[in-house]
Design a protein around this motif. Structure first.
Motif, mmCIF file in Angstrom:
data_model
loop_
_atom_site.group_PDB
_atom_site.id
_atom_site.type_symbol
_atom_site.label_atom_id
_atom_site.label_comp_id
_atom_site.label_asym_id
_atom_site.label_seq_id
_atom_site.Cartn_x
_atom_site.Cartn_y
_atom_site.Cartn_z
ATOM 1 N N LYS A 65 0.842 -1.014 -0.056
ATOM 2 C CA LYS A 65 0.182 0.041 0.100
ATOM 3 C C LYS A 65 0.786 1.281 -0.008
ATOM 4 N N GLN A 66 0.626 2.125 -0.857
ATOM 5 C CA GLN A 66 1.371 3.195 -1.016
ATOM 6 C C GLN A 66 0.780 4.593 -0.145
ATOM 7 N N ALA A 67 1.587 5.514 -0.047
ATOM 8 C CA ALA A 67 1.317 6.687 1.026
ATOM 9 C C ALA A 67 -0.063 7.293 0.527
ATOM 10 N N ASP A 68 -0.183 7.264 -0.892
ATOM 11 C CA ASP A 68 -1.636 7.899 -1.406
ATOM 12 C C ASP A 68 -2.738 6.938 -1.270
#
Lengths: 191, 292
Positions: A65-68
């Motif tokens: 999962k990415q920061a955004d």
């Protein structure tokens, strides 16, 4: 090399034969043990998942999962398909699936289902998680993440030039059946 | 973060992302042997590209990062409890970093809590030795190849396998035939002749700690290893079961005593993504050298 783009027509599927190397473009959905059992028991697809003319990929990817909040697919090779043999043929027929990507091949029921409904089994290279993850250009969404956990969830993937080999076609031919018979005969003469 | 924890995370990272040199060399040889223009050759080319990509990106070679099995050789007096706790912490952290997939499921509830920790996960085997060094080896064994393992009880009448080496040969080759490409071949066999149902499989897996190019010190087992490798590669199963020349990259066999009533032959299958690595720790528990 034959290019296949989703949604796939019955005509395009019926034109394929065992041994053809293909590259898949478009949208595919992962689904493995938990999803197949669930659908076979009458479970409904979540809104947004449409398998008509589509492809099911037997795969439990590694997703970060990415920061955004978006997802990055970092490993995505096929899992062993034969475990879905009790369910696959009916799922192909019921949902209008045109392609099943996996590894190791499937049995007679699935082969008959492919012939009846117009579907092919597309063998990806087992273990080639990095090459295949590079073909995933975007993770469009995930369904049943909480219910089934990450490897067993339905991931909606955009793919480009995803390589696979047709090992079971819509004409009742199976490379797996052929290789088994030939290797069994070869072994008999060496015992 | 303790030095041991850091060392173990790095061991997991490297095991997951890089194949040992002996395995790479065997795969290169098998690519050279396959007939040009076949799907077997295509499969091996993709495998080669995958190995290179995984190493460069430091990401899992295969998304099934498998059962996590540690083998620790340690001196007398070494704190095994602390080491096991650190190994568990390392697995959790390596999972968070994406070196391992969230790969451990509660067998009763079906829940996957995403940590890769639970009963039997990871497995840590300790072995004391009289040396002062600490060596930690790690095998990541995917489920696809684990599922095609097999245990035979001799005599096996349908295979005409009696309680002798010919009987062992028959059942081992039957396991190769039954596995076809489903274990992600070209594969490697670890075999134990004898033992009980548990130790048979346990010792068969320990064979995967051997390098592919070593030779069995027991001449009878060495001959059986070479014979099975040669025969299996004449069956035409090939990479991924697509047909072709390379069905196996190696065969490793050990023997264990049995009770008179039992004669098990236990066969573990390892996929081409043969993730095996090991380290020798320094006195400060940093990584001193790599074992493979």
């Amino acid at each position: 090399m034959i290019s296949l783009t989703t949604p796939i027509t019955e005509e395009a599927v019926r034109a394929l034969k065992v041994g053809d190397e293909v590259q898949i473009n478009g949208v595919i959905f992962t689904g493995r043990d938990a999803v197949h059992k669930y659908l076979h028991e009458g479970g409904e697809l979540p809104p947004g998942v449409d398998l008509k003319g589509g492809i099911i990929y037997h795969c439990g990817p590694v997703m970060m999962k990415q920061a955004d909040g978006s997802w990055n697919c970092t490993a995505a090779g096929p899992t062993t398909s034969i475990r879905e043999e009790p369910y696959q043929a009916e799922i192909i027929g019921h949902f209008g699936v045109r392609g099943v990507i996996g590894k190791g091949g499937m049995g007679d029921r699935t082969l008959a289902g492919c012939k009846e409904h117009g579907c092919v089994y597309l063998h990806a290279i087992g273990g080639a998680a990095q090459v295949l993850a590079e073909c995933v250009t975007r993770v469009r969404g995930v369904y049943f993440l909480e219910k089934f956990g990450s490897p067993e969830a339905i991931w909606e993937l955009e793919v480009s030039e995803f390589p696979a080999v047709v090992t079971m076609d819509a004409h009742g031919e199976s490379l797996h059946r052929e290789v088994f018979a030939a290797s069994e005969a070869a072994l008999q003469s060496r015992l | 973060m303790s030095a041991l924890l850091e060392s173990l995370i790095e061991l997991i990272r490297r095991a997951s992302a890089e194949l040992p040199d002996d395995v790479n060399a065997a795969l290169v040889r098998s690519l050279e042997q396959e007939k040009k223009g076949t799907i077997a050759e295509s499969a091996l080319k993709i495998i080669e590209r995958n190995i290179e990509l995984a190493k460069r990106k430091s990401q899992p070679i295969c998304q099934d990062t498998g059962s996590v099995i540690f083998y620790v050789d340690c001196p007398v007096g070494f704190d095994q409890i602390e080491c096991e706790a650190t190994a568990r912490e390392a697995v959790k952290e390596a999972t968070r970093k994406g070196f391992l997939r969230q790969n451990s499921v509660d067998s009763i509830t079906g829940k996957n809590d995403g940590t890769n920790l639970g009963p039997g996960a990871p497995t840590v085997h300790f072995h004391q030795h009289r040396e002062s060094t600490i060596e930690i080896r790690l095998i990541l064994k995917g489920g696809g190849c684990e599922n095609v393992g097999a245990q035979y009880s001799l005599p096996a009448e349908s295979l005409h396998a009696n309680r002798d080496l010919d009987g062992c040969r028959r059942v081992i080759l039957d396991a190769v035939l039954q596995a076809q490409g489903r274990g992600c071949g070209p594969g490697i066999l670890g075999v134990c002749i004898g033992g009980d149902r548990a130790t048979g499989y346990e010792f068969s897996k320990q064979q995967f700690l051997r390098k592919l190019d070593d030779r069995n010190p027991d001449p009878k087992l060495d001959a059986l290893e070479q014979d099975i490798l040669k025969t299996a590669n004449e069956l035409g199963i090939g990479p991924m079961g697509f047909g072709g020349k390379t069905t196996l990259l190696g065969v490793k066999i050990c023997a264990a005593n049995r009770v008179p009533a039992s004669f098990f032959v236990s066969i573990s299958y390892m996929c081409w993504a043969y993730r095996r690595q090991g380290v020798v720790l320094t006195a400060g528990q940093t990584i001193g050298s790599w074992l493979y």
